[in-house]
Design an enzyme around this catalytic site. Structure first.
Site, short mmCIF file in Angstrom:
data_model
loop_
_atom_site.label_atom_id
_atom_site.label_comp_id
_atom_site.label_asym_id
_atom_site.label_seq_id
_atom_site.Cartn_x
_atom_site.Cartn_y
_atom_site.Cartn_z
N ASP A 1 26.31 -60.31 -38.45
CA ASP A 1 26.74 -61.70 -38.54
C ASP A 1 28.26 -61.83 -38.59
OD1 ASP A 1 25.99 -64.40 -38.61
OD2 ASP A 1 26.19 -64.49 -40.79
N ASP B 1 32.23 -63.84 -33.46
CA ASP B 1 32.75 -65.10 -33.99
C ASP B 1 34.22 -65.24 -33.61
OD1 ASP B 1 33.48 -67.36 -35.30
OD2 ASP B 1 32.84 -66.71 -37.29
#
Length: 290
Positions: A82, A104
């Site tokens: 993540d 990200d």
């Protein structure tokens, strides 16, 4: 049972209008109690680790333990990295056997976000590894990534459509008003924006900041196309608070088997409640394993 790609798992969830919870795990034992709870609920599940957890436990070690646990509990399980901003860490996770990664680059300009996402898509091409990207900025704290309330920005639907067309990314996390961590007030979720984005895209969307969002709001997000729901803080807190309460009530009870069992049961109860919330209970038989 090997770890599986989250792509078909999430596509099926989106098509059948339920969600899959991605639970952040921070220790090897948490991998087992998340999957134990998922097995009891007959639910597919995603194990999710932060970059900090990878650095602490090691990507290859995490993959080995997650694979062993998935095989033991016979639960369709994806393993996701993540909020990673470091391409080298993503490469490390992919090589170790992660079945899903998030690049990200949401803090960068649109063009740079596209460039970095395409780079990861090229890395994972033909490997069956799901790639997740983010548009807009989800507020709150996710380990070393801090986005203040004033800097949080909701995703623009038209940009989401263009972003997916340019990158081919199979899952997208658009910022829609949620935040990482526990909310100080009520979350300001933009359901209209979710619906607009979902209608423009034929891919599963991801709800970040799922901890402490009211259940009815999460269910509405899932119904609108957010097939992956991230839960971290609530799970971590339930585990830690149970240990604290154990020592408050029994300060001389120092056997790890006692206080870890107490913590496990509290965390499992949280996992079960979240699985029921997104409607994935009993979906194991219908989930394709690839």
């Amino acid at each position: 049972m090997p770890l599986i790609s989250t792509t078909p798992m999430l596509e099926q969830a989106k098509n059948e209008n339920y969600g899959i919870v991605a639970f952040n795990v921070h220790s090897f034992d948490s991998i087992y109690w998340v999957l134990e709870a998922a097995a009891e609920m007959k639910s597919p599940v995603i194990l999710q680790t932060t970059v900090g957890t990878v650095k602490s436990l090691g990507a290859e070690n995490i993959v080995k333990v997650a694979t062993a646990a998935a095989d033991y509990y016979r639960v369709p399980t994806g393993l996701h990295l993540d909020h990673c901003t470091d391409y080298e860490v993503i490469k490390q996770a992919v090589r170790a056997g992660y079945t899903s990664v998030m690049i990200d680059a949401s803090r960068h300009a649109f063009a740079e976000n596209v460039r970095q996402t395409k780079q990861v898509m090229e890395l994972t091409a033909n490997l069956g590894v799901n790639v997740e990207a983010e548009l807009g900025k989800v507020g709150g704290v996710e380990e070393e990534i801090v986005v203040s309330e004033k800097d949080a920005q909701k995703a623009v639907p038209e940009e989401c459509k263009e972003f997916v067309a340019l990158t081919g990314v199979p899952t997208l996390a658009p910022a829609i008003g949620t935040a990482h961590g526990i909310y100080k007030g009520e979350p300001d979720i933009d359901f209209t924006r979710i619906e607009q984005i979902s209608k423009m895209l034929d891919i599963p969307l991801v709800l970040h900041g799922g901890s402490a969002v009211p259940e009815e709001d999460v269910r509405k997000c899932v119904a609108l196309g957010m097939a992956k729901v991230n839960v971290s803080t609530e799970l971590k807190n339930a585990y830690s608070i149970a240990i604290r309460e154990h020592f408050t009530q029994q300060p001389d009870s120092l056997d790890p088997r006692a206080y870890l069992q107490t913590a496990k049961e509290a965390a499992k109860a949280m996992v079960i409640s979240k699985i029921k919330m997104v409607g994935s209970e009993g979906k194991v038989a219908a989930t394709p394993i690839k």
